[in-house]
Design an enzyme around this catalytic site. Structure first.
Site, mmCIF file in Angstrom:
data_model
loop_
_atom_site.group_PDB
_atom_site.id
_atom_site.type_symbol
_atom_site.label_atom_id
_atom_site.label_comp_id
_atom_site.label_asym_id
_atom_site.label_seq_id
_atom_site.Cartn_x
_atom_site.Cartn_y
_atom_site.Cartn_z
ATOM 1 N N SER A 1 0.842 -1.196 0.000
ATOM 2 C CA SER A 1 0.000 0.000 0.000
ATOM 3 C C SER A 1 0.880 1.249 0.000
ATOM 4 O O SER A 1 2.108 1.155 0.084
ATOM 5 C CB SER A 1 -0.906 0.004 1.224
ATOM 6 O OG SER A 1 -0.153 0.366 2.358
ATOM 7 N N LYS A 2 0.216 2.379 -0.097
ATOM 8 C CA LYS A 2 0.916 3.674 -0.188
ATOM 9 C C LYS A 2 1.962 3.875 0.908
ATOM 10 O O LYS A 2 2.944 4.567 0.721
ATOM 11 C CB LYS A 2 -0.109 4.801 -0.119
ATOM 12 C CG LYS A 2 -0.885 4.977 -1.391
ATOM 13 C CD LYS A 2 -1.394 6.404 -1.482
ATOM 14 C CE LYS A 2 -1.955 6.732 -2.834
ATOM 15 N NZ LYS A 2 -3.073 5.899 -3.241
ATOM 16 N N ARG A 3 1.692 3.285 2.063
ATOM 17 C CA ARG A 3 2.629 3.423 3.186
ATOM 18 C C ARG A 3 4.038 2.956 2.832
ATOM 19 O O ARG A 3 5.011 3.378 3.430
ATOM 20 C CB ARG A 3 2.150 2.566 4.362
ATOM 21 C CG ARG A 3 1.223 3.253 5.311
ATOM 22 C CD ARG A 3 0.891 2.341 6.452
ATOM 23 N NE ARG A 3 0.383 1.045 5.988
ATOM 24 C CZ ARG A 3 0.805 -0.112 6.454
ATOM 25 N NH1 ARG A 3 1.760 -0.165 7.354
ATOM 26 N NH2 ARG A 3 0.274 -1.246 6.022
ATOM 27 N N HIS A 4 4.114 2.027 1.898
ATOM 28 C CA HIS A 4 5.418 1.423 1.602
ATOM 29 C C HIS A 4 6.194 2.146 0.519
ATOM 30 O O HIS A 4 7.345 1.849 0.277
ATOM 31 C CB HIS A 4 5.221 -0.046 1.189
ATOM 32 C CG HIS A 4 4.386 -0.798 2.165
ATOM 33 N ND1 HIS A 4 3.103 -1.198 1.890
ATOM 34 C CD2 HIS A 4 4.649 -1.186 3.430
ATOM 35 C CE1 HIS A 4 2.601 -1.801 2.953
ATOM 36 N NE2 HIS A 4 3.506 -1.803 3.892
#
Ligand code: GLU
Length: 476
Positions: free
Chosen positions: A244-247
Site C-alpha cells: 500500500s501507499k505506506r510502503h
C-alpha cells in the site's frame, strides 16, 4: 478463440497490482493468439475518482499493453443489466427486496451483538406476488437479490488454486440491482463476461469469495461460465499485508515519475507471481509471451521488492544507447531546471556515458550530476569530515591545482598523469589526493571516474573549484 479482459474500476490511478493483472491477461492473449479486451467497470458512482480512466489507459499504453477491443464502459450498458435482472425475477431466480437501509443496519447490529455472521436474513425472499405488488404500489424502493440455493455446495475449478468448493449455507442473497437501477459488480461482471465472449477470467485472488456467486449467477442465466485463474496478491516488502501507499510508490504513474522505465516495470511485475524457470529474469515482452504459462503462476503472495525493481531498472538503463538515454533523461533535467538551453543540453549529452552505469532511476540523475550544471551545489558533510581533517589537504590541493593549470591537453590521460605523478613525487597514495579532489569538485564522495568527470568539467571550472574550496567549506 481465447478471449480475456482487464476490467478495472476507475477508483484511482492504476496500481501495480492492476498492471500485473493486465499484463498476465495480455500475455495470455498474445501467447494464444487471442483477444485482449479493456472494460471499465464504472457503475459504482460513489467510488469514482476523476481522471482515473485516463490514467489507467495512459499507464497501460506506456507499459506497452495495448488492447484489441474496447474500452467498453459499463455505465453505458445499464439498461442491459436492468433488463436481465428483471428477467431473473420473472423466472423466480431472483427477487425484489424492499427492506430499508435502516432495517438492514439494525439487522447487522443485531447479528453483531449475537456473534453471528452479518448478512441479509432473506425476509423478502418469500413475499407473495400480491405483497410485492402492494409494496410497489406504495412506491417502496427495492433492490433485486439473487436467490442463492439454501442447501448444497457450489464448486468451481481455478487454474491456479485447483478445485474450490463452498457450502451454499455460507452464502447470502447478494444484491444484483441497486435501488437506483444500477447493477452491482457481480451482475454486470457476469453478464459482460458472458456477452463479450470471455473465455478466461484472470483477476486478483481477492475475488475468490465472489466467484461462487458468479457461478450461481451464470447458472441462473443459463450461461456457460468462463475458466478462472485467481492471481496471487502483491505483498508489502515486509511480507506482511498488501502493498500500500505506506510502503512507497504503488501506482504506475508514480513509478514513471521516479524514472522507472516501462520495460523494467513490466519485467519486474511479470516475475511477481510467475516464474518462467531456468533462473530467467531479464525478459522483453516478446520473450515473456513465448514463455508465459498459467501453470507456472504461484498461489502464494509475492513480496514487492523495491530494491530489486531498482536493480532491474539499472539493467535496462545500461542497455540504452547514449542517445536513447539522453532523450529519456531530458524531461527530468528540464523539470529540475538544470537543462534550459542548447548549451546545457549539450552538457547533458556529454555526461550520459559517465552516469549510464551508475544510475538506478532517471529521477536520481539530475541531483546526482548537478555539479556539472551549476557552481552552488551542496557539499556532503560526511565527505568534508572524512577528507578535510587537516590544513595539509588544502596545501596539497593548492599544489595540484598549480600542476593542473600547466596542463595543455586537459583530457583523461593528461589529468591522470598529472595526479598520479604528483602523488608519486610527494610520496603519497593517489587516493589521498583523489578523494579530496572529488569532494572539492563535486561535493560528493561517489560518482563517475574522477579523471573522466574532470575532463568534461573542463580546466577552467576545475581550477576555479580547487581555488575556492577552502572558502566554500569554511562558509558552510
Ligand atoms: N472491477 C473489478 C476490479 O476492479 C474487476 C474484477 C474482475 O476482474 O472480475 O478489480
Amino acid at each position: 478463440m481465447i478471449k480475456v479482459r482487464f476490467a478495472p474500476s476507475p477508483t484511482g490511478f492504476l496500481h501495480v497490482g492492476g498492471a500485473r493483472t493486465a499484463l498476465y491477461n495480455w500475455l495470455f492473449a498474445r501467447k494464444n493468439k487471442g483477444v485482449f479486451l479493456l472494460r471499465i467497470e464504472d457503475t459504482d458512482r460513489t467510488r469514482y475518482v476523476p481522471n482515473s480512466v485516463e490514467d489507467i489507459m495512459e499507464s497501460l499504453k506506456w507499459l506497452g499493453l495495448s488492447w484489441d477491443e474496447g474500452p467498453v464502459f459499463q455505465s453505458q450498458r445499464t439498461e442491459i443489466y436492468r433488463k436481465l435482472a428483471h428477467k431473473l425475477v420473472e423466472e423466480g431466480k431472483a427477487y425484489k427486496c424492499f427492506c430499508s437501509p435502516e432495517r438492514l443496519k439494525a439487522l447487522r447490529e443485531e447479528q453483531r451483538k449475537m456473534g453471528l455472521k452479518p448478512g441479509y436474513d432473506r425476509k423478502c425472499r418469500n413475499l407473495t406476488e400480491d405483497e410485492v405488488k402492494e409494496l410497489e404500489k406504495q412506491g417502496k424502493k427495492y433492490v433485486i437479490r439473487l436467490k442463492v440455493p439454501l442447501s448444497g455446495e457450489t464448486t468451481f475449478y481455478d487454474e491456479i488454486h485447483g478445485k474450490i468448493t463452498v457450502k451454499n449455507t455460507e452464502l447470502e442473497d447478494i444484491i444484483l440491482l441497486k435501488s437506483d437501477g444500477y447493477p452491482t459488480y457481480h451482475l454486470a461482471n457476469v453478464i459482460d463476461d458472458h456477452m463479450m465472449g470471455i473465455t478466461h477470467v484472470m483477476r486478483a485472488d481477492e475475488w475468490i469469495p465472489s466467484t461462487p456467486y458468479h457461478i450461481i449467477l451464470y447458472r441462473a442465466f443459463g450461461f456457460e461460465p468462463p475458466r478462472f485463474a485467481h492471481l496471487p496478491v502483491i505483498l508489502a516488502p515486509s511480507g506482511k499485508g498488501k502493498l500500500s501507499k505506506r510502503h512507497g510508490a504503488t501506482s504506475v504513474r508514480e513509478f514513471k515519475k521516479l524514472g522507472i522505465l516501462p520495460e523494467a516495470l513490466i519485467n519486474y511485475l511479470a516475475l511477481l507471481g510467475w516464474s518462467p524457470g531456468n533462473d530467467i529474469e531479464i525478459m522483453s515482452l516478446d520473450e515473456m509471451v513465448n514463455l508465459f504459462d498459467l501453470k507456472k503462476i504461484g498461489k502464494r503472495g509475492s513480496v514487492f521488492d523495491y530494491k530489486k525493481l531498482y536493480w532491474m531498472n539499472a539493467v535496462y538503463i545500461r542497455k540504452k544507447s547514449d542517445d536513447e538515454l539522453f532523450k529519456l533523461a531530458l524531461p527530468y533535467f528540464k523539470e529540475s531546471g538544470l537543462v534550459k538551453n542548447k548549451e546545457t543540453e549539450d552538457l547533458l549529452r556529454k555526461i550520459i556515458p559517465l552516469f549510464k552505469e551508475r544510475i538506478k532511476t532517471l529521477s536520481e540523475f539530475p541531483p546526482f550530476s548537478e555539479y556539472f550544471f551549476k557552481d552552488d551545489f551542496p557539499y556532503e558533510e560526511k565527505g568534508i569530515r572524512k577528507y578535510f581533517k587537516s590544513e595539509e589537504v588544502f596545501t596539497l590541493l593548492d599544489s595540484i591545482k598549480e600542476e593542473l593549470a600547466k596542463l595543455q591537453n586537459f583530457n583523461v590521460d593528461g589529468i591522470e598523469q598529472v595526479i598520479r605523478g604528483f602523488a608519486e613525487k610527494n610520496d603519497i597514495k593517489p587516493s589521498k589526493i583523489i578523494h579530496p579532489i572529488r569532494v572539492a569538485l563535486t561535493g560528493k564522495t561517489i560518482g563517475p571516474g574522477l579523471f573522466e568527470l574532470m575532463e568534461v568539467l573542463g580546466k577552467e571550472k576545475v581550477i576555479q573549484r580547487l581555488s575556492e574550496i577552502k572558502e566554500k567549506i569554511k562558509i558552510e
